[in-house]
Design a protein around this motif. Structure first.
Motif, mmCIF file in Angstrom:
data_model
loop_
_atom_site.group_PDB
_atom_site.id
_atom_site.type_symbol
_atom_site.label_atom_id
_atom_site.label_comp_id
_atom_site.label_asym_id
_atom_site.label_seq_id
_atom_site.Cartn_x
_atom_site.Cartn_y
_atom_site.Cartn_z
ATOM 1 N N ALA A 1 7.749 1.284 -4.390
ATOM 2 C CA ALA A 1 7.212 -0.069 -5.030
ATOM 3 C C ALA A 1 7.981 -0.994 -4.785
ATOM 4 O O ALA A 1 7.380 -2.276 -5.021
ATOM 5 C CB ALA A 1 7.222 0.259 -6.554
ATOM 6 N N ALA A 2 9.270 -0.934 -4.409
ATOM 7 C CA ALA A 2 10.158 -2.283 -4.102
ATOM 8 C C ALA A 2 9.548 -2.878 -2.786
ATOM 9 O O ALA A 2 9.694 -4.002 -2.727
ATOM 10 C CB ALA A 2 11.462 -1.823 -4.129
ATOM 11 N N GLY A 3 8.929 -2.139 -1.871
ATOM 12 C CA GLY A 3 8.184 -2.515 -0.755
ATOM 13 C C GLY A 3 9.305 -2.889 0.241
ATOM 14 O O GLY A 3 8.960 -3.466 1.536
ATOM 15 N N ASP A 4 10.485 -2.582 0.184
ATOM 16 C CA ASP A 4 11.410 -2.724 1.276
ATOM 17 C C ASP A 4 11.885 -1.676 2.204
ATOM 18 O O ASP A 4 12.459 -2.049 3.208
ATOM 19 C CB ASP A 4 13.024 -3.017 0.748
ATOM 20 N N THR A 5 11.362 -0.580 1.811
ATOM 21 C CA THR A 5 11.457 0.656 2.636
ATOM 22 C C THR A 5 10.032 1.289 2.974
ATOM 23 O O THR A 5 9.482 1.732 2.105
ATOM 24 C CB THR A 5 12.562 1.579 2.118
ATOM 25 N N THR A 6 9.942 1.779 4.374
ATOM 26 C CA THR A 6 8.740 2.504 4.605
ATOM 27 C C THR A 6 9.026 4.006 4.593
ATOM 28 O O THR A 6 10.160 4.556 4.981
ATOM 29 C CB THR A 6 8.326 2.282 6.079
ATOM 30 N N LEU A 7 8.209 4.648 3.740
ATOM 31 C CA LEU A 7 8.467 6.072 3.437
ATOM 32 C C LEU A 7 7.447 6.822 4.233
ATOM 33 O O LEU A 7 6.368 6.615 4.173
ATOM 34 C CB LEU A 7 8.332 6.299 1.840
ATOM 35 N N VAL A 8 8.032 7.804 4.987
ATOM 36 C CA VAL A 8 7.059 8.786 5.708
ATOM 37 C C VAL A 8 7.741 10.164 5.074
ATOM 38 O O VAL A 8 8.689 10.749 5.592
ATOM 39 C CB VAL A 8 7.365 8.781 7.210
ATOM 40 N N LEU A 9 6.613 10.862 4.463
ATOM 41 C CA LEU A 9 6.912 12.195 3.722
ATOM 42 C C LEU A 9 6.047 13.286 4.043
ATOM 43 O O LEU A 9 4.940 13.385 4.477
ATOM 44 C CB LEU A 9 6.639 12.065 2.212
ATOM 45 N N THR A 10 6.877 14.420 4.615
ATOM 46 C CA THR A 10 6.214 15.674 5.060
ATOM 47 C C THR A 10 6.411 16.898 4.124
ATOM 48 O O THR A 10 7.657 16.797 3.716
ATOM 49 C CB THR A 10 6.689 16.289 6.446
ATOM 50 N N THR A 11 5.746 17.474 3.539
ATOM 51 C CA THR A 11 5.588 18.339 2.723
ATOM 52 C C THR A 11 4.743 19.327 2.491
ATOM 53 O O THR A 11 3.472 18.991 2.988
ATOM 54 C CB THR A 11 6.096 17.708 1.106
ATOM 55 N N HIS A 12 4.859 20.524 2.123
ATOM 56 C CA HIS A 12 3.963 21.448 1.613
ATOM 57 C C HIS A 12 3.289 21.314 0.103
ATOM 58 O O HIS A 12 2.751 22.061 -0.284
ATOM 59 C CB HIS A 12 4.422 23.021 1.871
ATOM 60 N N ASP A 13 4.287 20.735 -0.692
ATOM 61 C CA ASP A 13 4.044 20.247 -2.049
ATOM 62 C C ASP A 13 3.095 19.101 -2.252
ATOM 63 O O ASP A 13 3.284 18.036 -2.173
ATOM 64 C CB ASP A 13 5.387 20.142 -2.832
ATOM 65 N N LEU A 14 1.871 19.621 -2.603
ATOM 66 C CA LEU A 14 0.891 18.471 -2.350
ATOM 67 C C LEU A 14 0.881 17.675 -3.312
ATOM 68 O O LEU A 14 0.403 16.507 -3.531
ATOM 69 C CB LEU A 14 -0.824 19.041 -1.880
ATOM 70 N N ALA A 15 1.401 18.127 -4.558
ATOM 71 C CA ALA A 15 1.717 17.257 -5.549
ATOM 72 C C ALA A 15 2.631 15.918 -5.439
ATOM 73 O O ALA A 15 2.236 14.921 -5.980
ATOM 74 C CB ALA A 15 2.234 17.930 -6.862
ATOM 75 N N ASP A 16 3.550 16.053 -4.309
ATOM 76 C CA ASP A 16 4.341 15.095 -4.090
ATOM 77 C C ASP A 16 3.532 13.974 -3.288
ATOM 78 O O ASP A 16 3.763 12.893 -3.568
ATOM 79 C CB ASP A 16 5.352 15.537 -3.019
ATOM 80 N N ILE A 17 2.458 14.455 -2.607
ATOM 81 C CA ILE A 17 1.705 13.623 -1.879
ATOM 82 C C ILE A 17 0.700 12.748 -2.627
ATOM 83 O O ILE A 17 0.723 11.487 -2.764
ATOM 84 C CB ILE A 17 0.757 14.402 -0.861
ATOM 85 N N GLU A 18 0.287 13.272 -3.637
ATOM 86 C CA GLU A 18 -0.763 12.718 -4.636
ATOM 87 C C GLU A 18 -0.033 11.780 -5.303
ATOM 88 O O GLU A 18 -0.674 10.692 -5.976
ATOM 89 C CB GLU A 18 -1.390 13.956 -5.661
ATOM 90 N N ARG A 19 1.105 12.070 -5.766
ATOM 91 C CA ARG A 19 1.984 11.100 -6.711
ATOM 92 C C ARG A 19 2.645 10.072 -6.156
ATOM 93 O O ARG A 19 2.775 9.219 -6.644
ATOM 94 C CB ARG A 19 2.901 12.050 -7.668
ATOM 95 N N LEU A 20 2.921 10.188 -4.762
ATOM 96 C CA LEU A 20 3.822 9.022 -4.213
ATOM 97 C C LEU A 20 3.166 8.397 -2.918
ATOM 98 O O LEU A 20 3.412 7.276 -2.905
ATOM 99 C CB LEU A 20 5.096 9.876 -3.372
ATOM 100 N N CYS A 21 2.088 8.985 -2.443
ATOM 101 C CA CYS A 21 1.721 8.282 -1.147
ATOM 102 C C CYS A 21 0.152 7.893 -1.147
ATOM 103 O O CYS A 21 -0.679 8.777 -1.321
ATOM 104 C CB CYS A 21 1.676 9.396 -0.079
ATOM 105 N N PRO A 22 -0.077 6.737 -1.105
ATOM 106 C CA PRO A 22 -1.630 6.115 -1.000
ATOM 107 C C PRO A 22 -2.377 6.484 0.199
ATOM 108 O O PRO A 22 -3.612 6.628 0.060
ATOM 109 C CB PRO A 22 -1.249 4.399 -1.218
ATOM 110 N N ARG A 23 -1.242 6.767 1.133
ATOM 111 C CA ARG A 23 -1.996 6.963 2.299
ATOM 112 C C ARG A 23 -1.746 8.451 2.809
ATOM 113 O O ARG A 23 -0.445 8.981 2.837
ATOM 114 C CB ARG A 23 -1.510 6.185 3.432
ATOM 115 N N LEU A 24 -2.449 9.131 3.330
ATOM 116 C CA LEU A 24 -2.348 10.608 3.712
ATOM 117 C C LEU A 24 -2.842 10.686 5.296
ATOM 118 O O LEU A 24 -4.089 10.441 5.584
ATOM 119 C CB LEU A 24 -3.137 11.493 2.930
#
Length: 327
Positions: free
Chosen positions: A197-220
């Motif tokens: 939310a701070a917008g200073d860091t770009t995050l690229v997340l790989t995971t098999h826990d799709l709950a992480d994706i839904e809660r954190l990543c607007p783009r998949l």
């Protein structure tokens, strides 16, 4: 906005030896990544997922300079990852579940102090970032504990801090919540959400826990057989593969099919004639509109909204790939 990651026709091939007879082997070329095009802007939070062997780990290794592409174009923070890897390292934070940036036998505090020297971070900047992480990740209770004695959740919070102390522009995360208990997962997700939310860091997340994706990543971004098969929002993925929200209504009396509003599909629970599931579809009424219409026709006792299961949607997508194009 500025793109911090760009790839064009990115390709990686490996030569492997396969058994062709009792005493003979032959060389075979395996394509792990096949023409991947990506543009990731500064400050984005992106989920990058795929089944085992899809090519996601190979892609990340090329983005971080561990592997050299067979062909194609790749830039991260304006740099070529392999020839300019030393400069790139100062712009990257990496948290990979199987590798640690911490010194196993030292207290966590000492690992952080050593990392300040490794990255040559000004003392004031290091102190400010560490203070922020101590507060948001609740580190103070185990700063003086040797890393080998930390719980998995504590170590992961330490790894996240270690990856951020030099102020990276891009943070790569590989399974950051795997094996964590519920409380630790919530702490890590909350921290990453605030960081994004701070917008200073770009995050690229790989995971098999799709709950992480839904809660954190607007783009998949979904990769399969070396190809990108989806690049967009989670909502767009649900829409594309026919997955919709459900409204579950508990009635005061048995369900009357004549009460069903137009534009929705109603299914009565086989074990309870007073419980009905309504599937919401694009163009039909919203959950609120549906409940309001039903309340005018039948007395309601309770209601709940069931979100679509992203795991089922992604499984459907994998089954459709690679015939489907990215969308």
């Amino acid at each position: 906005m500025n793109a911090v990651i760009t790839t064009r026709e990115l390709r990686k091939e490996f030569t492997v030896r396969v058994k062709t007879g009792r005493f003979s082997r032959a060389r075979r070329t395996v394509t792990a990544v096949d023409g991947v095009d990506l543009t990731i802007e500064a400050g984005e939070m992106v989920g990058y997922i795929g089944p085992n062997g899809a090519g996601k780990s190979t892609t990340l290794k090329m983005l971080t300079g561990i592997l050299n592409p067979t062909s194609g174009h790749v830039r991260v923070c304006g740099l070529e990852p392999v020839p300019q890897r030393l400069r790139l390292t100062r712009n990257l934070g990496v948290v990979f579940g199987q590798r640690s940036a911490l010194w196993w036998d030292l207290p966590l505090r000492e690992s952080f102090r050593l990392l300040r020297h490794v990255f040559d971070v000004p003392r004031a900047d290091h102190a400010a970032r560490l203070a922020q992480c101590r507060d948001l990740l609740d580190l103070d209770g185990f700063l003086d504990t040797p890393v080998r004695q930390l719980s998995l959740g504590q170590r992961m919070r330490g790894e996240l801090t270690a990856a951020l102390l030099h102020g990276p522009r891009v943070l790569f995360l590989d399974e950051p919540t795997i094996g964590l208990d519920v409380v630790s997962k919530q702490a890590v997700r909350g921290f990453l959400s605030d960081l994004g939310a701070a917008g200073d860091t770009t995050l690229v997340l790989t995971t098999h826990d799709l709950a992480d994706i839904e809660r954190l990543c607007p783009r998949l971004i979904v990769i399969d057989h070396g190809h990108v098969v989806h690049d967009g929002s989670v909502e767009r993925l649900h829409h594309r593969y026919g997955s919709h929200r459900q409204v579950v209504i508990d009635l005061e009396a048995d369900w009357d099919p004549g009460h069903a509003p137009e534009g929705v599909t109603a299914k009565v629970d086989p074990d309870d004639a007073r419980r009905v599931r309504f599937h919401l579809t694009p163009g039909g009424p919203s959950a609120g509109e549906l409940v309001a219409r039903l309340a005018l026709r039948a007395p309601l006792r309770d209601m709940s909204i069931v979100e679509p299961d992203i795991e089922d949607v992604v499984a459907r997508l994998y089954q459709a790939a690679p015939a489907d194009s990215a969308g």
